[in-house]
Design a protein around this motif. Structure first.
Motif: not given
Length: 580
Positions: A564-566, A573-574, A401-410
């Motif tokens: 995992x996603x941290x 760990x989420x 249900x949750x992804x990762x979004x890039x605010x900027x390059x890092x």
């Protein structure tokens, strides 16, 4: 000559005395040289005698004895400065330490102080220490850091053992501890890292911090724990804050943070007119960043900002050597120092027309003298990846249900996935893509979505990452698997696939992380590859840093790690990695 615990043997020291006494001929004599004398902060004129890799005399006399092998160089038409020092190198950004040192030294940067994390994590202890000793046989001087932490959450930190830490910290080519990215854990009670910080201080080696946005209180606390330098100031106020707290303040100009001109301008506006507690770094930028120079271009920025010759050159020579307790060997033109010398057309043109490194000509009269030279990486177990496992399209499920979004390059933050992830192909009308991190040994994986990387990349794969695990990104599952197989077939690196065809690749034949090509070679490959990424929607500062930092837990807010996603803030760990 290789750096040893004692660089010069007793026999060699006696030979150097013989040169000064006129009983033995020098190797090179620089006649009528106008040179930068940091002890007096003046340009002086002298004759400089060199014996092998060492300056043995600086003064008004010419040697009473020369022979047919003695080079006498008339220096009336140039000025001479010490070889430049890059004190914060990350020599694993597609290039390798050997290729970077060759390239940097031809541009006057003859000393590198390098991050050890890759060797520490990927090469057995004895071989790794032998490797850094072998690299020191180059004309460039090569020194190293000793990291305290892996900069991510690993499945196991077994290699961070007491014996490995002790061996690295005590090695004579290791001149500092850090950079300390796990400082929050130390403040919260991590006595293991604090122990190694204490050991570093006991060995009289400085500690490099990594303190972005640090307040006066944080800087005070870290100084109490032993941190002596930091490179994370992003404006003049933060740089002055570090100076006020007694830190050696490293001013950064990198692909991600090209801050130096603004830092210098703002510092001067805030009343800084004394830069002896400042040094400079390019902070391990990708290959193409160095196309127009290494430390020479930073010195030029300092000169253009109105700094004195002595400060501008000192921040990349004497001030660095003094901070690292190496000024008896580096950073000055004086007897006893290693013969790292740059010949300039004038005082305000830091790009050298001639370079001596350890008394060997690297550039002479504007022409590079280095011949073709390879390095025996295979002797240290560093070779192309040999992947015995495969990946199937059926394994790539994206129901999280949750992804990762890039605010900027890092910088990554969590976001709620808005597109249907159970399909095998996503639309190119939005910037959400499939994202996979897979164990380099094929044991576990993490499947999620990424927003903001691109809107048109169909299949991308990379073995270049913080931990050496595989990153897959794309709109099309089939093309993502094809990209992985392309990287596998080429022994490591990166690949872009569209409709089953490889349209771009970079071969990283050294453990899947580094190229064995020259800097010029990998520079061209990087520029072409990045251009392909940008044409397909990558819009941030630097994709090479993006790949390296997806797993790096010293950055906010979430990371995709081996475990995992941290959540960096909550330190938990989420969503855990799943076993394959």
């Amino acid at each position: 000559m290789t750096e040893r615990i004692y660089r010069w043997t007793k026999k060699r020291l006696r030979q150097h005395l013989d040169v000064v006494r006129g009983e033995k001929a020098p190797s090179i004599v620089l006649k009528n040289a106008t040179y930068l004398n940091h002890a007096r902060r003046k340009w002086l004129k002298a004759n400089i005698w060199i014996a092998d890799d060492r300056i043995v005399y600086v003064g008004q006399e010419l040697p009473p004895v020369t022979d047919k092998d003695t080079e006498i160089i008339e220096c009336k038409n140039s000025v001479v400065v010490p070889g430049y020092i890059e004190h914060h190198a990350h020599p694993f950004q597609l290039y390798n330490p050997h290729s970077f040192a060759r390239y940097a030294s031809a541009r006057g940067t003859t000393t590198l102080i390098n991050d050890n994390l890759y060797f520490f994590s990927n090469v057995e202890k004895k071989k790794a220490l032998s490797l850094i000793e072998k690299l020191e046989e180059m004309p460039a001087s090569m020194y190293w850091w000793a990291r305290y932490d892996p900069q991510t959450e690993l499945q196991s930190e077994a290699h961070f053992t007491n014996s490995r830490m002790k061996a690295w910290l005590e090695h004579h080519l290791v001149v500092q501890g850090g950079e300390l990215t796990s400082w929050p854990k130390v403040l919260e009670g991590d006595d293991s890292t604090l122990h190694w910080m204490q050991e570093t201080s006991r060995l009289r080696k400085p500690i490099e911090g990594h303190l972005p946005g640090a307040s006066e209180r944080t800087l005070s606390q870290m100084a109490l724990l032993g941190v002596t330098c930091d490179h994370e100031a992003i404006n003049g106020e933060e740089a002055v804050r570090r100076l006020d707290m007694g830190y050696m303040t490293s001013l950064r100009h990198s692909s991600m943070r090209p801050d130096l001109p603004n830092l210098l301008r703002e510092m001067q506006e805030l009343g800084v007119d004394h830069f002896v507690r400042c040094i400079m770094t390019t902070d391990g930028s990708p290959p193409s960043f160095y196309e127009d120079g290494v430390m020479d271009k930073l010195i030029k920025m300092a000169l253009d900002a109105g700094l004195s010759d002595f400060d501008a050159y000192g921040m990349a020579t004497y001030y660095v050597a003094r901070y690292y307790n190496l000024d008896h060997k580096l950073g000055m033109i004086a007897p006893g120092r290693i013969a790292h010398l740059n010949f300039l057309s004038d005082k305000h043109s830091p790009k050298p027309i001639g370079v001596l490194a350890k008394g060997q000509w690297i550039v002479r009269d504007g022409i590079e003298c280095q011949g073709e030279e390879s390095f025996g990486w295979n002797d240290y177990g560093i070779k192309p990846l040999d992947i015995s496992w495969d990946l199937d399209e059926s394994e790539l499920h994206f129901s999280m249900p949750m992804g990762i979004e890039m605010v900027n390059a890092v910088i990554l933050k969590p976001y709620r996935i808005t597109v249907e992830g159970t399909v095998n192909e996503l639309s190119d009308t939005h910037d959400e893509s499939f994202f996979v991190l897979i164990d380099k040994n094929g044991k576990w994986m993490i499947n999620t979505m990424i927003k903001g990387f691109s809107n048109k990349i169909k299949g991308f794969a990379s073995s270049f990452s913080n931990t050496g695990d595989f990153i897959l990104i794309g709109k099309n599952v089939k093309d993502m698997v094809a990209a992985f197989r392309a990287v596998k077939a080429q022994g490591g690196g990166m690949a872009i696939v569209e409709d089953g065809d490889v349209i771009g690749s970079i071969v990283l034949s050294l453990n899947g992380a580094m190229s064995d090509k020259s800097m010029e070679g990998i520079m061209e490959e990087e520029k072409k590859f990045v251009s392909l990424l940008r044409e397909r929607g990558y819009k941030h500062e630097d994709p090479i840093y993006s790949l390296q930092f997806f797993s790096s837990t010293h950055l906010p807010y979430i990371r995709v790690t081996q475990r995992g996603i941290y959540d960096v803030t909550k330190k938990k760990i989420l969503f855990p990695a799943i076993m394959r």
